[in-house]
Design an enzyme around this catalytic site. Structure first.
Site, mmCIF file in Angstrom:
data_model
loop_
_atom_site.group_PDB
_atom_site.id
_atom_site.type_symbol
_atom_site.label_atom_id
_atom_site.label_comp_id
_atom_site.label_asym_id
_atom_site.label_seq_id
_atom_site.Cartn_x
_atom_site.Cartn_y
_atom_site.Cartn_z
ATOM 1 N N LYS A 1 0.854 -1.206 0.000
ATOM 2 C CA LYS A 1 0.000 0.000 0.000
ATOM 3 C C LYS A 1 0.882 1.245 0.000
ATOM 4 O O LYS A 1 0.737 2.121 -0.843
ATOM 5 C CB LYS A 1 -0.879 -0.025 1.252
ATOM 6 C CG LYS A 1 -1.401 1.333 1.718
ATOM 7 C CD LYS A 1 -2.266 1.231 2.955
ATOM 8 C CE LYS A 1 -1.536 1.444 4.255
ATOM 9 N NZ LYS A 1 -1.264 2.829 4.616
ATOM 10 N N ASN A 2 1.833 1.310 0.928
ATOM 11 C CA ASN A 2 2.634 2.532 1.090
ATOM 12 C C ASN A 2 3.567 2.787 -0.081
ATOM 13 O O ASN A 2 4.012 3.916 -0.275
ATOM 14 C CB ASN A 2 3.430 2.475 2.393
ATOM 15 C CG ASN A 2 2.503 2.608 3.597
ATOM 16 O OD1 ASN A 2 1.301 2.819 3.438
ATOM 17 N ND2 ASN A 2 3.063 2.474 4.783
ATOM 18 N N ARG B 1 -4.403 10.141 4.766
ATOM 19 C CA ARG B 1 -3.466 11.275 4.776
ATOM 20 C C ARG B 1 -2.497 11.252 3.597
ATOM 21 O O ARG B 1 -2.007 12.306 3.184
ATOM 22 C CB ARG B 1 -2.734 11.387 6.091
ATOM 23 C CG ARG B 1 -2.117 10.111 6.576
ATOM 24 C CD ARG B 1 -1.381 10.328 7.902
ATOM 25 N NE ARG B 1 -0.195 11.135 7.693
ATOM 26 C CZ ARG B 1 -0.098 12.392 8.086
ATOM 27 N NH1 ARG B 1 -1.103 12.964 8.692
ATOM 28 N NH2 ARG B 1 0.990 13.086 7.868
ATOM 29 N N ARG C 1 0.252 14.475 13.108
ATOM 30 C CA ARG C 1 1.317 14.111 12.169
ATOM 31 C C ARG C 1 1.494 15.312 11.253
ATOM 32 O O ARG C 1 0.812 15.482 10.271
ATOM 33 C CB ARG C 1 0.942 12.826 11.416
ATOM 34 C CG ARG C 1 1.111 11.606 12.332
ATOM 35 C CD ARG C 1 0.578 10.341 11.743
ATOM 36 N NE ARG C 1 1.312 9.923 10.551
ATOM 37 C CZ ARG C 1 0.885 8.890 9.803
ATOM 38 N NH1 ARG C 1 -0.241 8.297 10.095
ATOM 39 N NH2 ARG C 1 1.559 8.524 8.756
ATOM 40 N N PRO C 2 2.425 16.188 11.628
ATOM 41 C CA PRO C 2 2.561 17.476 10.926
ATOM 42 C C PRO C 2 3.014 17.296 9.470
ATOM 43 O O PRO C 2 3.524 16.235 9.093
ATOM 44 C CB PRO C 2 3.653 18.177 11.733
ATOM 45 C CG PRO C 2 4.385 17.111 12.441
ATOM 46 C CD PRO C 2 3.408 16.014 12.698
ATOM 47 N N VAL C 3 2.786 18.334 8.679
ATOM 48 C CA VAL C 3 3.288 18.346 7.291
ATOM 49 C C VAL C 3 4.129 19.600 7.060
ATOM 50 O O VAL C 3 4.310 20.045 5.926
ATOM 51 C CB VAL C 3 2.123 18.284 6.268
ATOM 52 C CG1 VAL C 3 1.505 16.893 6.247
ATOM 53 C CG2 VAL C 3 1.091 19.367 6.542
ATOM 54 N N ASP C 4 4.661 20.145 8.155
ATOM 55 C CA ASP C 4 5.436 21.395 8.047
ATOM 56 C C ASP C 4 6.640 21.251 7.127
ATOM 57 O O ASP C 4 6.979 22.163 6.374
ATOM 58 C CB ASP C 4 5.885 21.864 9.442
ATOM 59 C CG ASP C 4 6.682 20.788 10.173
ATOM 60 O OD1 ASP C 4 6.236 19.621 10.192
ATOM 61 O OD2 ASP C 4 7.779 21.080 10.679
ATOM 62 N N ASP D 1 6.441 0.692 11.649
ATOM 63 C CA ASP D 1 5.176 0.007 11.350
ATOM 64 C C ASP D 1 5.170 -1.434 11.834
ATOM 65 O O ASP D 1 4.152 -2.117 11.714
ATOM 66 C CB ASP D 1 4.909 0.024 9.841
ATOM 67 C CG ASP D 1 4.584 1.418 9.360
ATOM 68 O OD1 ASP D 1 4.511 1.627 8.140
ATOM 69 O OD2 ASP D 1 4.426 2.309 10.213
ATOM 70 N N ARG E 1 -7.830 -1.347 5.855
ATOM 71 C CA ARG E 1 -7.092 -0.296 5.144
ATOM 72 C C ARG E 1 -5.737 -0.802 4.673
ATOM 73 O O ARG E 1 -5.180 -0.282 3.731
ATOM 74 C CB ARG E 1 -6.856 0.898 6.080
ATOM 75 C CG ARG E 1 -8.083 1.701 6.406
ATOM 76 C CD ARG E 1 -7.720 2.943 7.165
ATOM 77 N NE ARG E 1 -6.625 3.625 6.487
ATOM 78 C CZ ARG E 1 -5.867 4.561 7.065
ATOM 79 N NH1 ARG E 1 -6.093 4.910 8.311
ATOM 80 N NH2 ARG E 1 -4.896 5.147 6.408
HETATM 81 C C1 EPZ Z 1 4.839 7.049 6.169
HETATM 82 O O1 EPZ Z 1 4.122 8.063 6.861
HETATM 83 C C2 EPZ Z 1 3.939 5.821 6.186
HETATM 84 N N1 EPZ Z 1 2.685 6.128 5.513
HETATM 85 C C3 EPZ Z 1 3.674 5.404 7.628
HETATM 86 O O2 EPZ Z 1 2.919 4.200 7.593
HETATM 87 C C4 EPZ Z 1 5.002 5.119 8.318
HETATM 88 O O3 EPZ Z 1 4.752 4.810 9.666
HETATM 89 C C5 EPZ Z 1 5.892 6.371 8.219
HETATM 90 O O4 EPZ Z 1 6.068 6.736 6.843
HETATM 91 C C6 EPZ Z 1 7.270 6.156 8.836
HETATM 92 O O5 EPZ Z 1 7.922 5.103 8.185
HETATM 93 C C7 EPZ Z 1 2.625 6.023 4.172
HETATM 94 O O6 EPZ Z 1 3.599 5.675 3.519
HETATM 95 C C8 EPZ Z 1 1.299 6.310 3.541
HETATM 96 P P1 EPZ Z 1 7.075 10.501 8.006
HETATM 97 P P2 EPZ Z 1 4.665 9.596 6.819
HETATM 98 O O7 EPZ Z 1 6.772 11.794 7.323
HETATM 99 O O8 EPZ Z 1 5.268 9.879 5.498
HETATM 100 C C9 EPZ Z 1 7.673 13.744 11.399
HETATM 101 C C10 EPZ Z 1 0.983 2.914 7.928
HETATM 102 O O9 EPZ Z 1 0.691 2.328 8.945
HETATM 103 N N2 EPZ Z 1 7.278 14.753 10.397
HETATM 104 O O10 EPZ Z 1 8.265 9.715 7.582
HETATM 105 O O11 EPZ Z 1 3.563 10.473 7.284
HETATM 106 C C11 EPZ Z 1 6.507 12.841 11.810
HETATM 107 O O12 EPZ Z 1 5.730 13.450 12.836
HETATM 108 C C12 EPZ Z 1 1.554 4.303 8.006
HETATM 109 O O13 EPZ Z 1 0.887 2.436 6.776
HETATM 110 C C13 EPZ Z 1 7.353 16.121 10.715
HETATM 111 O O14 EPZ Z 1 7.730 16.488 11.826
HETATM 112 O O15 EPZ Z 1 5.799 9.548 7.920
HETATM 113 C C14 EPZ Z 1 7.221 11.600 12.300
HETATM 114 O O16 EPZ Z 1 7.626 11.789 13.631
HETATM 115 C C15 EPZ Z 1 1.418 4.830 9.423
HETATM 116 N N3 EPZ Z 1 7.001 17.042 9.784
HETATM 117 C C16 EPZ Z 1 8.470 11.545 11.409
HETATM 118 O O17 EPZ Z 1 8.605 12.837 10.811
HETATM 119 C C17 EPZ Z 1 6.583 16.673 8.526
HETATM 120 O O18 EPZ Z 1 6.289 17.579 7.699
HETATM 121 C C18 EPZ Z 1 8.370 10.547 10.294
HETATM 122 O O19 EPZ Z 1 7.168 10.783 9.582
HETATM 123 C C19 EPZ Z 1 6.514 15.292 8.208
HETATM 124 C C20 EPZ Z 1 6.875 14.353 9.157
#
Ligand code: EPZ
Length: 421
Positions: free
Chosen positions: A22-23, A94, A123-126, A308, A400
């Site tokens: 999926k991811n 998301r 889960r920020p997107v900053d 995960d 999901r």
């Molecule tokens: C992806 O989420 C996966 N989702 C998640 O799987 C997975 O847990 C995660 O990567 C980590 O491996 C998909 O691929 C759809 P990140 P993502 O941005 O991209 C912080 C599942 O169960 N962060 O790598 O959202 C964030 O808070 C899902 O399938 C910021 O601070 O994860 C976290 O602490 C759950 N600012 C860290 O980075 C930002 O703008 C890693 O998050 C973005 C992220």
């Protein structure tokens, strides 16, 4: 709402085929919008999140055909005209936020809803937005939407991700491949999902250097063509079933159609529990140990232990002979599964971003609640070795992310029954 009724205590023996990831599929689907012709993606799992994203992409005007029985998706961006991704769909999934990079990258404009939070907190997107601003994209926020616009050719620049973010790396790749003269992403994510996206974009005609490293250098090209490509198998489903095969002493499983390279340090850690792990080309053979040795892990970015899989590992550690700990350095509060396992008889305590587990504890069936995609499957793992019967509620979380989970598990000796709650 559906729930599972699970009768525990049976070993798992047999073969499970691993589905497409999926991811890994979701960013490829967004990338298809960058092409000037139709893209075909094979090995796409039939999962709720895929259907949701199909609908998000259709809002833009693109044509999406999901040939479900062949796990094949065809996306034709010819008629894209509505450069938006609405809240009522983005809040469901998301990763729809990838539409921001794809639409502004291809068309120079986008209006995309900010994603909601999720079960275990914000889960920020900053980083996505700061990186795009650094690239020269104009970003503003209006009533929960991100409004983005960009000139045809951006000067580009560079941006360092702190922390390294999978989603931000993906969105910045999608935004830059057609639009930035040169853009450098430092501390880029190296997860297999990101590597696959980079190779997919290069196959479409993109210019990306440093694939698989922490520094990606993108040089914008004039256009990208639609392609046909196969999606990676699901490394998280694979790791989940490897753990399932270790939890009952008489279990022995073969997992087929997988890519063992995508597991990072996971196989070595699983061997330290006493589990036999034999790796072939695209198959992994698991034989459960008589007794599980306690092994502590820390979830990190790739190639470290995947966040995960930490809930599934903690569940296995309830059956280990001794004390162990599971720390999550990616998501500090991803422990909503702990109180549910405690209801089944586990002895575990959360301290900050670590859960300490005292094993071995006998688990006994009870009613438990799924809270998020990965936590829910750990409740299924626990229920399969618990005495008596367990009911796992709100399994829409599972639907999901795991393709036909009950069919796969029942085919190897589990006793899961899906009913309406
Ligand atoms: C992806 O989420 C996966 N989702 C998640 O799987 C997975 O847990 C995660 O990567 C980590 O491996 C998909 O691929 C759809 P990140 P993502 O941005 O991209 C912080 C599942 O169960 N962060 O790598 O959202 C964030 O808070 C899902 O399938 C910021 O601070 O994860 C976290 O602490 C759950 N600012 C860290 O980075 C930002 O703008 C890693 O998050 C973005 C992220």
């Amino acid at each position: 709402m559906d729930k599972f009724i699970i009768k525990g205590g049976t070993p798992l023996t047999g073969t499970i085929p691993i589905s497409g990831s999926k991811n890994a599929a979701l960013p490829l689907m967004a990338a298809a919008l960058l092409g000037n012709s139709e893209t075909t993606i094979t090995n796409v799992p039939r999962l709720k999140d895929i259907y949701t994203f199909n609908n998000v992409i259709r809002v833009s005007g693109a044509r999406v055909d999901f040939l479900e029985d062949q796990n094949t998706l065809k996306i034709d961006p010819a008629n894209v005209s509505h450069l938006e991704a609405p809240y009522d769909l983005v809040r469901k999934m998301r990763a729809s936020f990838y539409m921001l990079g794809a639409l502004v990258g291809r068309y120079g404009k986008a209006k995309v809803s900010l994603p909601g939070g999720c079960a275990w907190g914000p889960r920020p997107v900053d980083l996505h937005l700061k990186g795009m601003k650094e690239m020269g994209i104009n970003i503003s926020l209006e009533k929960g939407y991100v409004i983005a616009s960009a000139d045809k050719q951006l000067k580009g620049g560079s941006f360092t991700l702190e922390p390294s973010s999978v989603g931000a790396t993906i969105n910045l790749l999608l935004a830059s491949v057609l639009r930035a003269e040169k853009f450098v992403i430092n501390n880029a994510a190296k997860e297999p999902d990101v590597v696959q996206l980079c190779n997919f974009l290069v196959q479409m005609g993109a210019d990306i250097e440093g694939i698989g490293s922490r520094q990606l250098t993108i040089r914008g090209v004039d256009s990208l063509s639609g392609i046909t490509a196969s999606n990676d198998p699901d490394r998280i489903e694979l790791g989940t079933f490897m753990i399932a095969g270790a939890m009952h002493p008489d279990s022995e499983l073969t997992l087929t159609g997988c890519n063992p390279e995508h597991l990072g340090n996971f196989p070595g850690l699983l061997r330290r529990t006493g589990t036999q792990v034999d790796i072939d080309e695209d198959a992994i053979h698991i034989k459960a140990p008589e007794t599980i040795k306690p092994v502590s892990i820390t979830a990190e970015v790739y190639p470290g232990f995947p966040t995960d899989l930490q809930a599934q590992w903690a569940t296995m550690m309830t059956q280990a002979d001794g004390t162990s700990s599971v720390t999550d350095n990616v998501y500090y509060d991803r422990f909503s599964y702990v109180p549910e396992l405690v209801r089944l008889g586990a002895d575990m305590d959360v301290e900050k971003n670590t859960v300490v587990i005292s094993g071995k504890t006998a688990l006994t069936g009870a009613s438990v609640m799924s809270t998020d995609l990965r936590a829910s499957v750990s409740l299924v793992l626990a229920a399969m070795i618990a005495e008596n019967t367990t009911e796992v509620l709100r399994i829409y979380h599972l639907d999901r992310g795991y393709e036909s989970l009950e069919n796969k598990l029942n085919a190897i000796g589990a006793q899961l029954k899906r009913t309406q709650d």
